[in-house]
Each structure stands twice: as C-alpha cells, then as structure tokens.
Design an enzyme around this catalytic site. Structure first.
Site, PDB file in Angstrom:
ATOM      1  N   VAL A  15       0.832  -1.203   0.000  1.00  0.00           N
ATOM      2  CA  VAL A  15       0.000   0.000   0.000  1.00  0.00           C
ATOM      3  C   VAL A  15       0.868   1.254   0.000  1.00  0.00           C
ATOM      4  CG1 VAL A  15      -1.780   1.296   1.235  1.00  0.00           C
ATOM      5  CG2 VAL A  15      -1.901  -1.198   1.129  1.00  0.00           C
ATOM      6  N   LYS A 103      -6.767  -0.990   9.677  1.00  0.00           N
ATOM      7  CA  LYS A 103      -8.040  -1.322  10.328  1.00  0.00           C
ATOM      8  C   LYS A 103      -7.849  -1.834  11.749  1.00  0.00           C
ATOM      9  CE  LYS A 103      -7.776  -5.575   7.683  1.00  0.00           C
ATOM     10  NZ  LYS A 103      -6.699  -5.057   6.833  1.00  0.00           N
ATOM     11  N   GLU A 127     -10.233   6.506   5.705  1.00  0.00           N
ATOM     12  CA  GLU A 127     -11.145   5.993   4.680  1.00  0.00           C
ATOM     13  C   GLU A 127     -10.712   4.633   4.148  1.00  0.00           C
ATOM     14  OE1 GLU A 127     -14.282   5.549   2.944  1.00  0.00           O
ATOM     15  OE2 GLU A 127     -14.149   7.721   3.252  1.00  0.00           O
ATOM     16  N   VAL A 130     -11.454   0.491   5.741  1.00  0.00           N
ATOM     17  CA  VAL A 130     -12.612  -0.404   5.676  1.00  0.00           C
ATOM     18  C   VAL A 130     -12.840  -0.938   4.273  1.00  0.00           C
ATOM     19  CG1 VAL A 130     -15.110  -0.606   5.982  1.00  0.00           C
ATOM     20  CG2 VAL A 130     -13.745   0.621   7.662  1.00  0.00           C
ATOM     21  N   GLY A 132     -11.166  -0.266   1.313  1.00  0.00           N
ATOM     22  CA  GLY A 132     -10.162  -0.074   0.285  1.00  0.00           C
ATOM     23  C   GLY A 132     -10.519   1.150  -0.546  1.00  0.00           C
ATOM     24  N   ASP A 199     -10.458  -9.946  10.040  1.00  0.00           N
ATOM     25  CA  ASP A 199     -10.369  -8.756   9.192  1.00  0.00           C
ATOM     26  C   ASP A 199     -11.727  -8.058   9.096  1.00  0.00           C
ATOM     27  OD1 ASP A 199      -8.840  -7.312   6.767  1.00  0.00           O
ATOM     28  OD2 ASP A 199     -10.846  -7.839   6.079  1.00  0.00           O
ATOM     29  N   LYS A 203     -13.299  -4.216  10.599  1.00  0.00           N
ATOM     30  CA  LYS A 203     -13.981  -3.253   9.723  1.00  0.00           C
ATOM     31  C   LYS A 203     -15.386  -2.918  10.216  1.00  0.00           C
ATOM     32  CE  LYS A 203     -11.296  -4.735   5.708  1.00  0.00           C
ATOM     33  NZ  LYS A 203     -11.285  -5.511   4.440  1.00  0.00           N
ATOM     34  N   GLY A 306      -6.660  -4.271  -2.458  1.00  0.00           N
ATOM     35  CA  GLY A 306      -5.779  -4.168  -3.611  1.00  0.00           C
ATOM     36  C   GLY A 306      -4.876  -2.963  -3.483  1.00  0.00           C
TER      37      GLY A 306
END
Length: 414
Positions: A15, A103, A127, A130, A132, A199, A203, A306
């Site tokens: 990321v 997260k 933002e 949660v 992406g 995960d 979220k 992604g």
C-alpha cells in the site's frame, strides 16, 4: 500557489509504494485542482530500496519525521498495533494530521486517537481502513449524517468472498480454493485474519463506532470464520433460495433510550437470500448495505482491497487533510460508556441453518418445533439439513449439545 506542503509515508510495502506511485502520477492534477503544492518529503521503512526512484526520501528513524515542522501530514501504512500505534499517537500529539489504512489500529485505538486529534485540532482520517477504494467512511460521516442509521451489513473481505463464490459456483472444496486465492494474490501466505473473520470484524467495528457514536472493540464481537464451510452447505443454501456469504452486521436494538443504547454485532457466514442485494456480490468484490430511517437502504460496492484502490483512498485522505487542516473537519466518536454496549450474541434470536448426521426428522421437529427442511442432490440418508424457527444463540447451543452437527450458521436478517 502557497508554499509546498510536506508529507511523510510510513511503510513502503504494497500500500505504501502504491500510495507514492498514485501520488506522483497525479501530482500536477492535484496541485492544479487545489491551488496547493504538495510533495512527499520522507518515506519510513526499515528495509533498503537502493533501486527505487524514491531512495533519497527513505529514512529509518521516525524521530526525523515527528521532529520536522515542515511535515504536516503523516500517512501510516505499516499495519498492526505496535509501531503503528506509537507513531500515530506521537504524530497527532505533535500537531500533525494522520491518515491510515490500518483497520486493526482504528478498531482497537480509534476512540483514543480521535480524542488526541480533537485536542490538537488536527485530523485523523482512515477511509482506506474499511472498504479499500470504496468510499464509505466519509459518506457515513457527511452524506448520511442527517439520518439515523438503523443497521449496517456487508461483505467486507474480498478473500473470503472469492473462496465462497468458487465453492458455490464450481463445487470446489475450501482447501483448493484457498490455494488458488493465494496463487492469484487474493489471499496472504498466512490467511488467518481473512478466513477466521478477524479482518471483517475490525472493519464492522469501525463502521459501527462511526454510525452509532461509541467505540466498538473487536473482542466484544462474536466472530466466526469460513474454514468449516463445505460445498454441501453451499448446495443446501442454493436449494433454500440463497447463497453463503461472510457477513459483518451491526444494528441497534429498538425501544431503548439513547443513554441505554445497545448494539447487536456479529461476523459470521450466513445464509443470504437471493432477493438481498448482497447475494449477487461475487469474487473479490465487497458491498456494504447501510439502512437509515429516512434514506432506507443504500449500497456501497466495489473492490474492497488491492494495491491501487487502497492507495487511491489513502491519497484522497492526504489531500483532504491538507485542504481542511485549518477548518479541522474531523471524524468523531466517544469511548463506549458501559461494558454491555455490545450485547451477548447468545441472547439474541435468529433463524439458523443446521446440518446434522445420524438424526431423523421426527426428533428434529420434537426438539425445534416447526422447521424448514432442505434438500440437495445425492444427500446421504442419515443427513438432515433445515432452517430453525427464531431461537437465541444460547438456546441453540443447549439444544445442540447431544447432536452431531456438520454445519451451522445464522440466516441474514435485516
């Protein structure tokens, strides 16, 4: 244009590198549209990247960043709760805006970090934590702020959704689909956080905290994963009139005054009827269904993870933080005021899917009352699958003590 606004990126992994790439690809467009000049001054990572075009920006000491008054926004893209928590807390305390895709951090420490941000009159944006690239945090905080949110339910993990889609549509078994997901890069080498539901739990905690105004901690949420689901369960779901999805759901209980508000939150594979908008969300896509008193149902849909979708959301938060740091647009929620804010899952009633071995229909009716028996092709004679009447999780456990259960999950109720 004003003087250059300096940014620091923490973490140069998937990321982090994506964020840098997206930023510089569109830098001139950002500057033109905002009337500001931006640049990334530092990239923090313990590894060396000698061949990177950004090697001159790499540092290994966070003190360099936190002590530099030129840095006004820090993007935390390390992940986890150890170094990330310390760095974010120190950056906010130093009067710097922070954005993150983390997260785990927001779910565990969100109330504390938001409080520091308010006290220092800076922004803490997340933002990308949660959905992406799916916008959901800002719509909840801004577009839907005039409405009273009743419930949120969503498919919040692309890995598990891909696995369940393949099991349902191709009749594949869990282990082979997981291996394929890892081969395609949809699943991590260690997929535990995805397949266990952890995960998705983080979220939904973030979404529930924002929607209902008080912090929800992951340890208070009943969470079940998908590792025990078989293609037989998927076949029964299809004959019932639906599909199996890993659903993260949060809703407030009705009839309680604001000071006694309680939430029911659950993360679990569920039977989802075909008529639900969530049933057709397949492969690595995510969808979040928000139900409000005035707006009714609103669905947010897209790729939930992604490199570049997530990076795009991070860059959007960076730009928003730079543009709004003087007016201090802030997300906000308080720490939960009572221990039982999230009610015990066992006390709430649901309909459940059960698959039993070595049972008969007469004994099932005697134990559960009127049930909806299900069928599938080539089912064994000693196998019975059915949907129960509404029953609490605690009652279900009591009734199932002496039964040989092959499959069990709630039915989605909104």
């Amino acid at each position: 244009m004003s003087k250059t606004a300096k940014i620091a990126i923490l973490g140069f992994g998937t990321v982090g590198s994506g964020t840098v790439e997206v930023f510089y690809k569109n830098k001139s467009a950002y500057e033109k549209s905002t009337g500001q000049i931006f640049d990334i001054k530092y990239i923090l990572d313990m590894r060396d990247f000698p061949d990177s075009p950004y090697a001159d920006k790499l540092v290994k000491d966070f003190d360099i960043i936190v002590d530099d008054p030129e840095v006004t926004v820090v993007a935390e893209l390390i992940g986890g709760n150890t170094f990330a928590y310390d760095y974010v807390k120190r950056a906010l305390s130093a009067g710097k805006c922070v954005v993150t895709s983390n997260k785990e951090l927001v779910a565990a420490k969100g109330a504390e970090l938001l409080k520091i941000a308010r006290e220092k009159n800076v922004n803490f944006f997340f933002e990308a934590s949660v959905g992406g690239g799916i916008p959901i945090i800002r719509p909840l905080q801004q577009c839907l702020m005039s409405d009273q949110i009743i419930s949120i339910a969503g498919i919040l993990n692309g890995t598990t959704n891909y696995i369940l889609t393949k099991m349902l549509k191709e009749g594949a078994e869990f282990p082979e689909v997981l291996a394929k997901a890892q081969e395609l890069g949809y699943a991590e080498r260690d997929p535990e956080a995805d397949v266990s539901g952890g995960d998705a739990c983080c979220k939904i905690c973030i979404l529930a905290s924002l929607a209902f105004g008080q912090h929800v901690y992951p340890q208070d949420v009943y969470t079940a994963g998908i590792t025990s689901i078989t293609k037989e369960d998927a076949e029964y779901a299809s004959s019932w009139g639906g599909v199996i999805k890993l659903i993260a759901s949060a809703k407030k209980l009705e009839g309680l005054p604001p000071e006694a508000r309680r939430l029911e939150i659950i993360v679990s594979p569920m039977f989802v009827p075909f008529e639900s908008q969530l049933s057709g969300v397949d492969d690595v896509f995510n969808a979040i269904l928000v139900k409000g008193e005035a707006t009714g149902e609103v669905v947010f849909y897209g790729r939930g993870a992604g490199k570049f979708p997530t990076a795009s959301a991070v860059v959007a938060d960076i730009l928003n933080a730079l543009k709004s740091r003087d007016s201090a647009k802030k997300l906000s929620w308080e720490d939960s005021g009572h221990d039982d804010y999230v009610i015990n899952y066992k006390s709430q009633k649901h309909r459940f899917y059960l698959r039993l071995n070595n049972a008969n229909k007469a004994s099932v009716k005697k134990l559960f009352g009127e049930v909806n028996f299900l069928n599938r092709k080539n089912e064994p004679e000693n196998e019975i699958a059915f949907i129960t009447p509404e029953i609490s999780g605690g009652e279900l456990e009591e009734k199932c003590k002496n039964l040989k259960i092959s499959g069990k999950m709630p039915v989605l109720e909104l």
